[in-house]
Scaffold this motif. Structure first.
Motif, PDB file in Angstrom:
ATOM      1  N   ALA A  34       0.809  -1.221   0.000  1.00  0.00           N
ATOM      2  CA  ALA A  34       0.000   0.000   0.000  1.00  0.00           C
ATOM      3  C   ALA A  34       0.838   1.265   0.000  1.00  0.00           C
ATOM      4  O   ALA A  34       0.328   2.344  -0.288  1.00  0.00           O
ATOM      5  CB  ALA A  34      -0.934   0.004   1.206  1.00  0.00           C
ATOM      6  N   GLY A  35       2.105   1.137   0.348  1.00  0.00           N
ATOM      7  CA  GLY A  35       2.950   2.329   0.432  1.00  0.00           C
ATOM      8  C   GLY A  35       2.426   3.275   1.499  1.00  0.00           C
ATOM      9  O   GLY A  35       2.202   2.881   2.629  1.00  0.00           O
ATOM     10  N   ASN A  36       2.198   4.520   1.119  1.00  0.00           N
ATOM     11  CA  ASN A  36       1.701   5.518   2.072  1.00  0.00           C
ATOM     12  C   ASN A  36       0.224   5.817   1.888  1.00  0.00           C
ATOM     13  O   ASN A  36      -0.220   6.936   2.135  1.00  0.00           O
ATOM     14  CB  ASN A  36       2.523   6.807   1.955  1.00  0.00           C
ATOM     15  N   ALA A  37      -0.531   4.824   1.462  1.00  0.00           N
ATOM     16  CA  ALA A  37      -1.973   5.024   1.287  1.00  0.00           C
ATOM     17  C   ALA A  37      -2.588   5.493   2.599  1.00  0.00           C
ATOM     18  O   ALA A  37      -2.263   4.972   3.666  1.00  0.00           O
ATOM     19  CB  ALA A  37      -2.632   3.720   0.841  1.00  0.00           C
ATOM     20  N   PRO A  38      -3.453   6.505   2.537  1.00  0.00           N
ATOM     21  CA  PRO A  38      -4.055   7.034   3.768  1.00  0.00           C
ATOM     22  C   PRO A  38      -4.792   5.965   4.586  1.00  0.00           C
ATOM     23  O   PRO A  38      -4.800   6.008   5.809  1.00  0.00           O
ATOM     24  CB  PRO A  38      -5.042   8.092   3.278  1.00  0.00           C
ATOM     25  N   GLN A  39      -5.368   4.970   3.898  1.00  0.00           N
ATOM     26  CA  GLN A  39      -6.118   3.929   4.599  1.00  0.00           C
ATOM     27  C   GLN A  39      -5.212   3.048   5.461  1.00  0.00           C
ATOM     28  O   GLN A  39      -5.687   2.350   6.342  1.00  0.00           O
ATOM     29  CB  GLN A  39      -6.865   3.024   3.603  1.00  0.00           C
ATOM     30  N   SER A  40      -3.917   3.070   5.210  1.00  0.00           N
ATOM     31  CA  SER A  40      -3.006   2.212   5.964  1.00  0.00           C
ATOM     32  C   SER A  40      -2.602   2.811   7.306  1.00  0.00           C
ATOM     33  O   SER A  40      -2.043   2.118   8.144  1.00  0.00           O
ATOM     34  CB  SER A  40      -1.759   1.901   5.137  1.00  0.00           C
ATOM     35  N   SER A  41      -2.912   4.083   7.538  1.00  0.00           N
ATOM     36  CA  SER A  41      -2.432   4.731   8.767  1.00  0.00           C
ATOM     37  C   SER A  41      -2.992   4.093  10.034  1.00  0.00           C
ATOM     38  O   SER A  41      -2.271   3.906  11.009  1.00  0.00           O
ATOM     39  CB  SER A  41      -2.706   6.231   8.743  1.00  0.00           C
ATOM     40  N   GLY A  42      -4.269   3.732  10.035  1.00  0.00           N
ATOM     41  CA  GLY A  42      -4.849   3.077  11.207  1.00  0.00           C
ATOM     42  C   GLY A  42      -4.219   1.723  11.472  1.00  0.00           C
ATOM     43  O   GLY A  42      -4.023   1.323  12.620  1.00  0.00           O
ATOM     44  N   TRP A  43      -3.887   1.022  10.401  1.00  0.00           N
ATOM     45  CA  TRP A  43      -3.212  -0.258  10.540  1.00  0.00           C
ATOM     46  C   TRP A  43      -1.841  -0.074  11.167  1.00  0.00           C
ATOM     47  O   TRP A  43      -1.469  -0.811  12.077  1.00  0.00           O
ATOM     48  CB  TRP A  43      -3.069  -0.925   9.167  1.00  0.00           C
ATOM     49  N   LYS A  44      -1.102   0.911  10.655  1.00  0.00           N
ATOM     50  CA  LYS A  44       0.263   1.130  11.159  1.00  0.00           C
ATOM     51  C   LYS A  44       0.249   1.613  12.599  1.00  0.00           C
ATOM     52  O   LYS A  44       1.103   1.247  13.397  1.00  0.00           O
ATOM     53  CB  LYS A  44       0.989   2.141  10.267  1.00  0.00           C
ATOM     54  N   LYS A  45      -0.727   2.444  12.927  1.00  0.00           N
ATOM     55  CA  LYS A  45      -0.787   3.063  14.256  1.00  0.00           C
ATOM     56  C   LYS A  45      -1.410   2.139  15.297  1.00  0.00           C
ATOM     57  O   LYS A  45      -0.964   2.103  16.441  1.00  0.00           O
ATOM     58  CB  LYS A  45      -1.583   4.366  14.147  1.00  0.00           C
ATOM     59  N   ASP A  46      -2.448   1.393  14.914  1.00  0.00           N
ATOM     60  CA  ASP A  46      -3.219   0.631  15.902  1.00  0.00           C
ATOM     61  C   ASP A  46      -3.113  -0.884  15.748  1.00  0.00           C
ATOM     62  O   ASP A  46      -2.754  -1.580  16.692  1.00  0.00           O
ATOM     63  CB  ASP A  46      -4.709   1.017  15.820  1.00  0.00           C
ATOM     64  N   ARG A  81      -9.863 -15.242  20.711  1.00  0.00           N
ATOM     65  CA  ARG A  81     -11.137 -15.721  20.180  1.00  0.00           C
ATOM     66  C   ARG A  81     -11.982 -14.547  19.689  1.00  0.00           C
ATOM     67  O   ARG A  81     -12.880 -14.721  18.881  1.00  0.00           O
ATOM     68  CB  ARG A  81     -11.911 -16.499  21.240  1.00  0.00           C
ATOM     69  N   TYR A  82     -11.687 -13.345  20.167  1.00  0.00           N
ATOM     70  CA  TYR A  82     -12.454 -12.151  19.803  1.00  0.00           C
ATOM     71  C   TYR A  82     -11.689 -11.234  18.854  1.00  0.00           C
ATOM     72  O   TYR A  82     -11.990 -10.052  18.749  1.00  0.00           O
ATOM     73  CB  TYR A  82     -12.859 -11.396  21.076  1.00  0.00           C
ATOM     74  N   LEU A  83     -10.711 -11.787  18.156  1.00  0.00           N
ATOM     75  CA  LEU A  83      -9.892 -10.986  17.246  1.00  0.00           C
ATOM     76  C   LEU A  83     -10.727 -10.318  16.160  1.00  0.00           C
ATOM     77  O   LEU A  83     -10.467  -9.168  15.801  1.00  0.00           O
ATOM     78  CB  LEU A  83      -8.801 -11.853  16.609  1.00  0.00           C
ATOM     79  N   ALA A  84     -11.736 -10.997  15.661  1.00  0.00           N
ATOM     80  CA  ALA A  84     -12.581 -10.396  14.624  1.00  0.00           C
ATOM     81  C   ALA A  84     -13.259  -9.134  15.152  1.00  0.00           C
ATOM     82  O   ALA A  84     -13.344  -8.125  14.457  1.00  0.00           O
ATOM     83  CB  ALA A  84     -13.620 -11.400  14.128  1.00  0.00           C
ATOM     84  N   ARG A  85     -13.695  -9.174  16.400  1.00  0.00           N
ATOM     85  CA  ARG A  85     -14.343  -8.006  17.003  1.00  0.00           C
ATOM     86  C   ARG A  85     -13.315  -6.884  17.213  1.00  0.00           C
ATOM     87  O   ARG A  85     -13.604  -5.716  16.971  1.00  0.00           O
ATOM     88  CB  ARG A  85     -14.969  -8.401  18.344  1.00  0.00           C
ATOM     89  N   GLU A  86     -12.128  -7.243  17.655  1.00  0.00           N
ATOM     90  CA  GLU A  86     -11.088  -6.247  17.910  1.00  0.00           C
ATOM     91  C   GLU A  86     -10.641  -5.537  16.639  1.00  0.00           C
ATOM     92  O   GLU A  86     -10.239  -4.379  16.688  1.00  0.00           O
ATOM     93  CB  GLU A  86      -9.855  -6.905  18.545  1.00  0.00           C
ATOM     94  N   THR A  87     -10.679  -6.246  15.524  1.00  0.00           N
ATOM     95  CA  THR A  87     -10.202  -5.669  14.268  1.00  0.00           C
ATOM     96  C   THR A  87     -11.350  -5.231  13.370  1.00  0.00           C
ATOM     97  O   THR A  87     -11.128  -4.887  12.210  1.00  0.00           O
ATOM     98  CB  THR A  87      -9.302  -6.674  13.515  1.00  0.00           C
ATOM     99  N   ASP A  88     -12.550  -5.249  13.893  1.00  0.00           N
ATOM    100  CA  ASP A  88     -13.724  -4.847  13.117  1.00  0.00           C
ATOM    101  C   ASP A  88     -13.544  -3.415  12.615  1.00  0.00           C
ATOM    102  O   ASP A  88     -13.118  -2.528  13.351  1.00  0.00           O
ATOM    103  CB  ASP A  88     -14.984  -4.949  13.988  1.00  0.00           C
ATOM    104  N   GLY A  89     -13.845  -3.214  11.357  1.00  0.00           N
ATOM    105  CA  GLY A  89     -13.708  -1.880  10.776  1.00  0.00           C
ATOM    106  C   GLY A  89     -12.362  -1.649  10.123  1.00  0.00           C
ATOM    107  O   GLY A  89     -12.141  -0.625   9.491  1.00  0.00           O
ATOM    108  N   TYR A  90     -11.456  -2.594  10.278  1.00  0.00           N
ATOM    109  CA  TYR A  90     -10.135  -2.478   9.653  1.00  0.00           C
ATOM    110  C   TYR A  90     -10.063  -3.489   8.509  1.00  0.00           C
ATOM    111  O   TYR A  90      -9.976  -4.681   8.743  1.00  0.00           O
ATOM    112  CB  TYR A  90      -9.011  -2.758  10.654  1.00  0.00           C
TER     113      TYR A  90
END
Length: 124
Positions: A34-46, A81-90
């Motif tokens: 993705a390089g510096n795609a704006p959508q990747s910032s939440g992934w990199k940060k959180d 077991r709740y990883l899907a919930r934790e990453t919901d929206g990403y």
């Protein structure tokens, strides 16, 4: 605090650790693509730090497992077991359909492997 009554078989514990490694590998590949795609910032940060912390904890838990202390692994698996919930929206959709699909598949593998750890320990 969880009381573990049954020994977690080594292959079950390793499946969980390897599932986490696979998931993180996919996320890293997607972020690299993705390089510096704006959508990747939440992934990199959180999300990537969350997953990397979980992997570090799993590696420590595996060392405990090797000496007969099951609790750290079970505690971590209970959370996973709740990883899907934790990453919901990403979504990794920004990195292409192939990586996004691979991420979803690998996330399911982590959840399933975590459930197997918990079931083996007799806590679910």
């Amino acid at each position: 605090m969880v009381t573990v009554t049954q020994t977690i078989p080594q292959p079950v514990a390793e499946r969980y650790l390897n599932a986490l490694k696979g998931l993180i590998s996919t996320v890293r590949s997607a972020l690299g693509a993705a390089g510096n795609a704006p959508q990747s910032s939440g992934w990199k940060k959180d999300m990537l730090p969350l997953l990397e912390n979980r992997l570090t904890a799993a590696q420590i838990a595996m060392a405990h497992h090797a000496i007969g202390d099951q609790e750290p692994l079970v505690d971590l698996a209970l959370k996973s077991r709740y990883l899907a919930r934790e990453t919901d929206g990403y979504s990794l959709g920004f990195a292409g359909e192939e990586l996004a699909t691979q991420y979803e598949d690998r996330r399911r593998l982590v959840v399933f492997a975590a459930w197997q750890v918990c079931e083996s320990a007799g806590v679910v």
